[in-house]
Design an enzyme around this catalytic site. Structure first.
Site, mmCIF file in Angstrom:
data_model
loop_
_atom_site.group_PDB
_atom_site.id
_atom_site.type_symbol
_atom_site.label_atom_id
_atom_site.label_comp_id
_atom_site.label_asym_id
_atom_site.label_seq_id
_atom_site.Cartn_x
_atom_site.Cartn_y
_atom_site.Cartn_z
ATOM 1 N N GLU A 109 1.067 -0.567 -5.023
ATOM 2 C CA GLU A 109 0.129 0.502 -5.305
ATOM 3 C C GLU A 109 0.965 1.763 -5.457
ATOM 4 O O GLU A 109 1.436 2.321 -4.472
ATOM 5 C CB GLU A 109 -0.875 0.669 -4.156
ATOM 6 N N ASP A 142 0.829 -1.198 0.000
ATOM 7 C CA ASP A 142 0.000 0.000 0.000
ATOM 8 C C ASP A 142 0.873 1.263 0.000
ATOM 9 O O ASP A 142 1.879 1.322 0.712
ATOM 10 C CB ASP A 142 -0.861 -0.029 1.278
ATOM 11 N N GLU A 177 10.863 11.265 2.688
ATOM 12 C CA GLU A 177 10.646 12.677 2.341
ATOM 13 C C GLU A 177 12.018 13.348 2.328
ATOM 14 O O GLU A 177 12.883 12.984 3.130
ATOM 15 C CB GLU A 177 9.773 13.402 3.384
ATOM 16 N N LEU A 215 7.497 6.454 1.128
ATOM 17 C CA LEU A 215 8.238 6.068 2.336
ATOM 18 C C LEU A 215 9.164 7.160 2.862
ATOM 19 O O LEU A 215 9.305 7.344 4.062
ATOM 20 C CB LEU A 215 9.061 4.796 2.076
HETATM 21 C C1 NOJ Z 1 -4.279 3.405 -0.395
HETATM 22 C C2 NOJ Z 1 -5.420 2.529 -0.022
HETATM 23 O O1 NOJ Z 1 -5.886 1.874 -1.170
HETATM 24 C C3 NOJ Z 1 -6.449 3.426 0.608
HETATM 25 O O2 NOJ Z 1 -7.674 2.777 0.799
HETATM 26 C C4 NOJ Z 1 -5.898 3.955 1.888
HETATM 27 O O3 NOJ Z 1 -6.798 4.872 2.442
HETATM 28 C C5 NOJ Z 1 -4.549 4.644 1.675
HETATM 29 N N1 NOJ Z 1 -3.678 3.938 0.788
HETATM 30 C C6 NOJ Z 1 -3.825 4.814 2.977
HETATM 31 O O4 NOJ Z 1 -3.380 3.571 3.440
#
Ligand code: NOJ
Length: 548
Positions: A247, A205, A212, A210
């Site tokens: 992601e 996710d 900055e 990670l």
């Molecule tokens: C991406 C996730 O898909 C989302 O649902 C979430 O709110 C944020 N990252 C924070 O973890």
């Protein structure tokens, strides 16, 4: 020159299915889905053709961000069951030859995590440096705010410590400090904890965020990519069959960075492609897809795109231009209550005006363009959403197994989220109806499996004069087979997709690779039908054609 052949890996052509544990299947009548409830539905998922399940977070959490705010990485949220239930689920999934991956939010924790609680109390203690603390709430001005509906700054003041802490998401989700090597050790150790239970991999996710750095911001920094390499080396060494999907909702070239030379993640969600599929539908033009594809081809060995249409978040429009965003808002956002942050919190069927042809066309693109498809639970039924719910909850309502009050999801009168319902929109109603969307989806998955070239084969656009027609040839080399039983299909497969709201005559060039006549494998007319140039492809129709 011949190259040593690197064998294909299982995930490269797997069909994935995303489940939100709390709304999938309640086995206790308390209105909340259970891990045990998923185990009960494996028959259904296998019947549909799913290879791998992805569970969104089910860890201990105050659920401020539906579990993406993790309070204890090593505990199952009691709402969803026990660790034993989780272990039983992995065993049941594996017993069927299926796979399971889970979601890990490593950029941040919940404020309730004991690391944060210690960190705020004792700046000089063991956890004092686990988070990104500072005295200047204007540091990192380049870093955009993601949850624009709720947050106005990425910094919040903590009364206990008397300092600001940095958070990319809700203020209840402080960012971990990756400059601290102890944080790396913690992360690798919790990965081992889950992998040792037999998991097949992870979704990473929010992984671009990670680190900055002053002047450089906080996305895709070299340090972040380096940490991903470290993670990959760890996985390769200890769990060589597993995989990680990132992601990384970034501009196209930057998104590719996450593959590295095949030494970062195995898979990246196809954020560059996703909005273009909607744009093609909205404008009746194939060009948004044709133009992006060259940027998405020729990945390193073992790398693959994760294609998706919808997920548990808003249909994100962060990475499109302002003109494109306006266009997509005007096509798909009839009412501002459906907007969430920089995107649209609606499910696929309502986005497509519940038009069956458009829904099928979108599915055919997700299953037919290079990559591995990720289906979001309930989309196979054409489930609707509930725009009266806050934020992204609109698209997170209970799975509809049966018609009627609890939708077969629960016997409770107070489900975790309201049931949306709708006539004919349930597994029970669609499973035995040969004309249902569910049965179509199942056939599409079967056709996709019979043609592994759709996921991993060579991609070649066919030039046609008609702007609403997308014509592609896909071919597979023998050595590209993922599993030994994949057919040796070196014959071309021609895919035609019509984005026009009216039928189109098929131009001769589109069928040239099939010597002028194709046979429908699956599409908008009966399988087996012969197609010649001049025949029509219906409005928003599609054909996957083999040589006659
Ligand atoms: C991406 C996730 O898909 C989302 O649902 C979430 O709110 C944020 N990252 C924070 O973890």
């Amino acid at each position: 020159m011949t190259h040593a052949h690197i064998p294909r890996r299982w995930y490269e052509n797997a069909v994935f299915y995303q489940i939100l544990v709390g709304v999938f299947n309640d086995t206790e009548g308390r209105g909340i889905g259970k891990l045990k409830g998923i185990a009960e539905k494996l028959d259904y998922l296998q019947w549909l053709g799913i290879d791998c399940l992805w569970l969104s977070p089910f860890y201990a959490s105050p659920l401020r961000d539906d579990g993406y705010d993790i309070a204890d990485y090593r505990a199952v949220h009691p709402d969803y069951g026990t660790m034993e239930d989780f272990e039983d689920l992995i065993a049941a999934v594996h017993a069927r030859g299926m796979k399971l991956i889970t979601d890990l939010a490593l950029n941040h924790t919940s404020m309730d995590h004991h690391w944060f609680q210690e960190s705020r109390k004792d700046p000089h203690g063991r956890y004092g440096d686990y988070y990104v603390w500072g005295d200047d709430p204007h540091r990192y001005p380049e870093i955009r705010i993601i949850f624009t509906d709720v947050e106005t700054s990425n910094w919040s003041f903590d009364e206990v410590r008397g300092q600001y802490y940095f958070h990319r998401f809700y203020k209840e989700q402080p960012d971990l400090n990756y400059d601290n090597p102890d944080v790396h050790e913690e992360v690798l150790s919790l990965i081992d904890f889950w992998m040792d239970k037999g998991l097949d991999g992870f979704r990473l996710d929010a992984i671009p965020y990670l680190y900055e750095r002053d002047g450089l911001g906080g996305e895709s920094l070299p340090e972040t990519l380096e940490f991903i390499e470290k993670l990959r080396a760890h996985m390769d060494k200890h769990y060589p069959d597993a995989f990680m999907v990132a992601e990384a909702n970034q501009p196209p070239a930057e998104t590719r960075e996450y593959f590295g030379d095949g030494d970062r993640v195995h898979m990246v969600f196809n954020f560059p492609l996703m909005p273009r599929l909607y744009q093609a539908i909205a404008t009746s033009q194939a060009s948004p897809i044709v133009e992006i594809m060259p940027e998405l081809l020729h990945l390193p060995a073992g790398a693959q795109w994760g294609n998706f249409l919808r997920n548990h978040d808003e249909l994100t429009l962060e990475m499109v231009t302002e003109i494109e965003r306006d266009l997509l808002y005007s096509a798909f956002l009839p009412d501002d209550s459906m907007r969430a942050h920089l995107g649209i919190a609606r499910r696929l069927a309502p986005l497509m005006d519940n038009d069956r042809a458009k829904i099928e066309l979108m599915f055919a693109l997700m299953f037919g363009l290079p990559g591995a498809p990720f289906l979001y639970y309930g989309e196979e039924l054409g489930m609707h959403d509930d725009s009266s719910l806050q934020d992204r909850d609109a698209v997170r309502t209970p799975m509809q197994w049966e018609p009627g009050p609890g939708a077969g999801f629960t016997t409770s009168d107070t489900p975790k989220r309201p049931i949306v319902g709708g006539e004919g929109i349930s597994v029970a109603e669609q499973r035995h109806d040969p004309h249902s969307l569910l049965r179509f989806t199942r056939s599409l998955i079967a056709a996709r499996k019979a043609h592994p070239e759709l996921g991993i084969g060579n991609y070649e656009a066919i030039e046609v004069a008609e702007p609403a027609l997308l014509a592609i040839t896909r071919t597979l080399k023998v050595e590209d087979r993922v599993i030994a039983s994949d057919p040796l299909s070196s014959a071309p497969l021609v895919c035609l997709y019509n984005f026009a709201p009216h039928p189109l005559a098929i131009p001769p060039q589109a069928l040239a690779n099939l010597s002028g006549i194709g046979r429908v494998e699956i599409g908008s007319v009966e399988a087996g039908t012969e197609i010649r140039s001049g025949d029509v492809i219906p409005a928003f129709g599609f054909f996957w054609l083999t040589a006659q």
